[in-house]
Design a protein around this motif. Structure first.
Motif, PDB file in Angstrom:
ATOM      1  N   LEU A  78       0.879  -1.245  -0.165  1.00  0.00           N
ATOM      2  CA  LEU A  78       0.063   0.213  -0.006  1.00  0.00           C
ATOM      3  C   LEU A  78       1.015   1.195   0.043  1.00  0.00           C
ATOM      4  O   LEU A  78       0.392   2.356  -0.549  1.00  0.00           O
ATOM      5  CB  LEU A  78      -0.892  -0.033   1.126  1.00  0.00           C
ATOM      6  N   LEU A  79       2.043   1.053   0.502  1.00  0.00           N
ATOM      7  CA  LEU A  79       2.931   2.394   0.848  1.00  0.00           C
ATOM      8  C   LEU A  79       3.602   2.611  -0.743  1.00  0.00           C
ATOM      9  O   LEU A  79       3.935   3.754  -0.863  1.00  0.00           O
ATOM     10  CB  LEU A  79       3.908   2.233   1.584  1.00  0.00           C
ATOM     11  N   TYR A  80       3.759   1.704  -1.410  1.00  0.00           N
ATOM     12  CA  TYR A  80       4.667   1.757  -2.770  1.00  0.00           C
ATOM     13  C   TYR A  80       3.846   1.331  -4.019  1.00  0.00           C
ATOM     14  O   TYR A  80       4.142   0.332  -4.556  1.00  0.00           O
ATOM     15  CB  TYR A  80       6.027   0.997  -2.725  1.00  0.00           C
ATOM     16  N   PRO A  81       2.618   1.830  -4.417  1.00  0.00           N
ATOM     17  CA  PRO A  81       1.903   1.500  -5.544  1.00  0.00           C
ATOM     18  C   PRO A  81       2.465   1.338  -6.865  1.00  0.00           C
ATOM     19  O   PRO A  81       2.270   0.443  -7.545  1.00  0.00           O
ATOM     20  CB  PRO A  81       0.660   2.275  -5.406  1.00  0.00           C
ATOM     21  N   ILE A  82       3.532   2.300  -7.064  1.00  0.00           N
ATOM     22  CA  ILE A  82       4.303   2.251  -8.354  1.00  0.00           C
ATOM     23  C   ILE A  82       5.027   1.105  -8.393  1.00  0.00           C
ATOM     24  O   ILE A  82       5.063   0.414  -9.536  1.00  0.00           O
ATOM     25  CB  ILE A  82       4.738   3.535  -8.568  1.00  0.00           C
ATOM     26  N   ARG A  83       5.906   0.877  -7.454  1.00  0.00           N
ATOM     27  CA  ARG A  83       6.569  -0.152  -7.395  1.00  0.00           C
ATOM     28  C   ARG A  83       5.662  -1.530  -7.411  1.00  0.00           C
ATOM     29  O   ARG A  83       6.184  -2.328  -8.286  1.00  0.00           O
ATOM     30  CB  ARG A  83       7.467  -0.293  -6.028  1.00  0.00           C
ATOM     31  N   LEU A  84       4.808  -1.792  -6.776  1.00  0.00           N
ATOM     32  CA  LEU A  84       3.874  -2.780  -6.973  1.00  0.00           C
ATOM     33  C   LEU A  84       3.333  -3.015  -8.401  1.00  0.00           C
ATOM     34  O   LEU A  84       3.353  -4.166  -8.690  1.00  0.00           O
ATOM     35  CB  LEU A  84       2.799  -2.694  -6.007  1.00  0.00           C
ATOM     36  N   ILE A  85       2.906  -1.877  -8.990  1.00  0.00           N
ATOM     37  CA  ILE A  85       2.388  -2.152 -10.369  1.00  0.00           C
ATOM     38  C   ILE A  85       3.539  -2.640 -11.302  1.00  0.00           C
ATOM     39  O   ILE A  85       3.190  -3.529 -12.063  1.00  0.00           O
ATOM     40  CB  ILE A  85       1.634  -1.170 -10.810  1.00  0.00           C
ATOM     41  N   ILE A  86       4.647  -2.197 -11.162  1.00  0.00           N
ATOM     42  CA  ILE A  86       5.795  -2.555 -12.145  1.00  0.00           C
ATOM     43  C   ILE A  86       6.229  -4.153 -11.795  1.00  0.00           C
ATOM     44  O   ILE A  86       6.382  -4.764 -12.609  1.00  0.00           O
ATOM     45  CB  ILE A  86       7.019  -1.590 -11.939  1.00  0.00           C
ATOM     46  N   GLU A  88       4.157  -6.393 -10.247  1.00  0.00           N
ATOM     47  CA  GLU A  88       2.891  -7.367 -10.787  1.00  0.00           C
ATOM     48  C   GLU A  88       3.098  -7.425 -12.294  1.00  0.00           C
ATOM     49  O   GLU A  88       3.138  -8.616 -12.821  1.00  0.00           O
ATOM     50  CB  GLU A  88       1.583  -6.709 -10.355  1.00  0.00           C
ATOM     51  N   LEU A  89       3.117  -6.539 -13.127  1.00  0.00           N
ATOM     52  CA  LEU A  89       3.265  -6.475 -14.641  1.00  0.00           C
ATOM     53  C   LEU A  89       4.362  -7.410 -15.097  1.00  0.00           C
ATOM     54  O   LEU A  89       4.231  -8.101 -16.023  1.00  0.00           O
ATOM     55  CB  LEU A  89       3.316  -5.237 -14.997  1.00  0.00           C
ATOM     56  N   VAL A  90       5.322  -7.335 -14.470  1.00  0.00           N
ATOM     57  CA  VAL A  90       6.704  -8.211 -14.928  1.00  0.00           C
ATOM     58  C   VAL A  90       6.733  -9.458 -14.481  1.00  0.00           C
ATOM     59  O   VAL A  90       6.878 -10.443 -15.200  1.00  0.00           O
ATOM     60  CB  VAL A  90       8.100  -7.349 -14.410  1.00  0.00           C
ATOM     61  N   THR A  91       6.401  -9.740 -13.175  1.00  0.00           N
ATOM     62  CA  THR A  91       6.518 -11.050 -12.743  1.00  0.00           C
ATOM     63  C   THR A  91       5.334 -11.783 -13.250  1.00  0.00           C
ATOM     64  O   THR A  91       5.468 -13.085 -13.033  1.00  0.00           O
ATOM     65  CB  THR A  91       6.270 -11.089 -11.192  1.00  0.00           C
ATOM     66  N   GLN A  92       4.199 -11.259 -13.551  1.00  0.00           N
ATOM     67  CA  GLN A  92       3.048 -12.228 -14.235  1.00  0.00           C
ATOM     68  C   GLN A  92       3.609 -12.663 -15.629  1.00  0.00           C
ATOM     69  O   GLN A  92       2.873 -13.427 -16.255  1.00  0.00           O
ATOM     70  CB  GLN A  92       1.748 -11.270 -14.216  1.00  0.00           C
ATOM     71  N   ALA A  93       4.458 -12.055 -16.256  1.00  0.00           N
ATOM     72  CA  ALA A  93       4.807 -12.448 -17.639  1.00  0.00           C
ATOM     73  C   ALA A  93       5.426 -13.892 -17.680  1.00  0.00           C
ATOM     74  O   ALA A  93       6.199 -14.252 -16.751  1.00  0.00           O
ATOM     75  CB  ALA A  93       5.715 -11.249 -18.143  1.00  0.00           C
ATOM     76  N   GLU A  94       5.223 -14.398 -18.771  1.00  0.00           N
ATOM     77  CA  GLU A  94       5.712 -15.700 -18.935  1.00  0.00           C
ATOM     78  C   GLU A  94       7.529 -15.869 -19.003  1.00  0.00           C
ATOM     79  O   GLU A  94       7.982 -16.663 -18.478  1.00  0.00           O
ATOM     80  CB  GLU A  94       5.259 -16.396 -20.169  1.00  0.00           C
ATOM     81  N   TYR A  95       7.824 -14.886 -19.566  1.00  0.00           N
ATOM     82  CA  TYR A  95       9.491 -14.670 -19.671  1.00  0.00           C
ATOM     83  C   TYR A  95      10.011 -14.399 -18.379  1.00  0.00           C
ATOM     84  O   TYR A  95      11.202 -15.011 -18.005  1.00  0.00           O
ATOM     85  CB  TYR A  95       9.678 -13.556 -20.783  1.00  0.00           C
ATOM     86  N   PHE A  96       9.368 -13.991 -17.386  1.00  0.00           N
ATOM     87  CA  PHE A  96      10.014 -13.743 -15.993  1.00  0.00           C
ATOM     88  C   PHE A  96       9.924 -15.100 -15.326  1.00  0.00           C
ATOM     89  O   PHE A  96      10.740 -15.502 -14.531  1.00  0.00           O
ATOM     90  CB  PHE A  96       9.218 -12.729 -15.345  1.00  0.00           C
ATOM     91  N   LYS A  97       8.969 -15.889 -15.410  1.00  0.00           N
ATOM     92  CA  LYS A  97       8.781 -17.142 -15.008  1.00  0.00           C
ATOM     93  C   LYS A  97      10.047 -18.155 -15.435  1.00  0.00           C
ATOM     94  O   LYS A  97      10.635 -19.040 -14.789  1.00  0.00           O
ATOM     95  CB  LYS A  97       7.533 -17.980 -15.080  1.00  0.00           C
ATOM     96  N   HIS A  98      10.221 -18.070 -16.735  1.00  0.00           N
ATOM     97  CA  HIS A  98      11.398 -18.735 -17.356  1.00  0.00           C
ATOM     98  C   HIS A  98      12.673 -18.290 -16.765  1.00  0.00           C
ATOM     99  O   HIS A  98      13.627 -19.096 -16.464  1.00  0.00           O
ATOM    100  CB  HIS A  98      11.598 -18.612 -18.850  1.00  0.00           C
TER     101      HIS A  98
END
Length: 233
Positions: A78-86, A88-98
């Motif tokens: 809740l304190l860092y919403p910008i860090r959180l959205i970045i 989430e967007l990256v870690t949800q990607a398939e390439y990150f999982k690889h």
């Protein structure tokens, strides 16, 4: 420690988005201090401020521990919403999982991956909102510290909270409307890390970071461009 001409105490980073043990905190601190000594000017965005280094730590922990062992600290999120959205967007990607499968359990490789990811993603975000004054105002502390006292605030002001909410909405919308371009960014980053791994036989050792400068330069010159028409090519 002086970073971009500003004295930043990396022992006092922002709170982590993920639940982290004291041993993991100390491990990251040791690794990042050694890394910053090499002054990677090609990673100037990822290593620019306490905010960006805190984001590096978020990605480092995700890569080091693997997705199945990650738990978001809801209070910090809740304190860092910008860090959180970045994040989430990256870690949800398939390439990150690889990437996570390759770096899990490897502290140094996870750090190299995290720095490169943050560098490329922040560079894309900075370029996308370069002409949007309202969003840029909320994002600028990720790139350069303009007021160290403001950065030390325990909680954002009302104006800052509104600005962060606007920035989060804008980033989410930009990624959704340009999903192919964002996917291409992550794909190029994924390919670069493969390239880096092939170029450096001792990638997992921090001493290998000394050799990243030439490799990053070659990659930027040969493959990365800020020309939006050819970026995804």
């Amino acid at each position: 420690m002086l970073i971009n001409g500003i004295d930043i105490d990396v022992a006092k980073l922002e709170n982590p988005l993920l639940l982290v043990s004291e041993d993991e905190e100390l491990l990251f601190l040791r690794l990042i201090q050694q890394t910053l000594e090499h002054e990677l000017i090609q990673c100037e965005l990822a290593l620019a401020t306490r905010k960006s280094i805190s984001l590096v730590r978020d990605f480092w922990l995700a890569l080091y521990k693997g997705g199945e062992k990650l738990y978001i600290n809801s209070e910090h999120a809740l304190l860092y919403p910008i860090r959180l959205i970045i994040f989430e967007l990256v870690t949800q990607a398939e390439y990150f999982k690889h990437l996570s499968k390759k770096s899990i359990g490897d502290e140094s490789l996870s750090l190299i991956y995290a720095i490169i990811l943050v560098q490329f993603v922040l560079r894309w975000i900075k370029e996308r909102f370069s002409d949007n004054k309202e969003v840029n105002e909320a994002l600028k502390l990720l790139y350069r510290t303009t007021d160290e006292n403001a950065e030390d605030q325990l909680s954002p002001t009302r104006e800052q909270s509104i600005g962060q909410a606007i920035a989060v909405k804008a980033i989410r919308f930009e990624v959704r409307e340009n999903s192919q371009e964002f996917a291409s960014l992550l794909y190029q980053t994924y390919n670069f890390l493969h390239y880096l791994h092939d170029e450096q036989k001792e990638t997992t050792k921090l001493s290998a970071i000394r050799n990243m400068e030439d490799i990053l330069n070659r990659f930027y010159n040969n493959r990365y461009t800020t020309n939006k028409e050819t970026f995804t090519g």
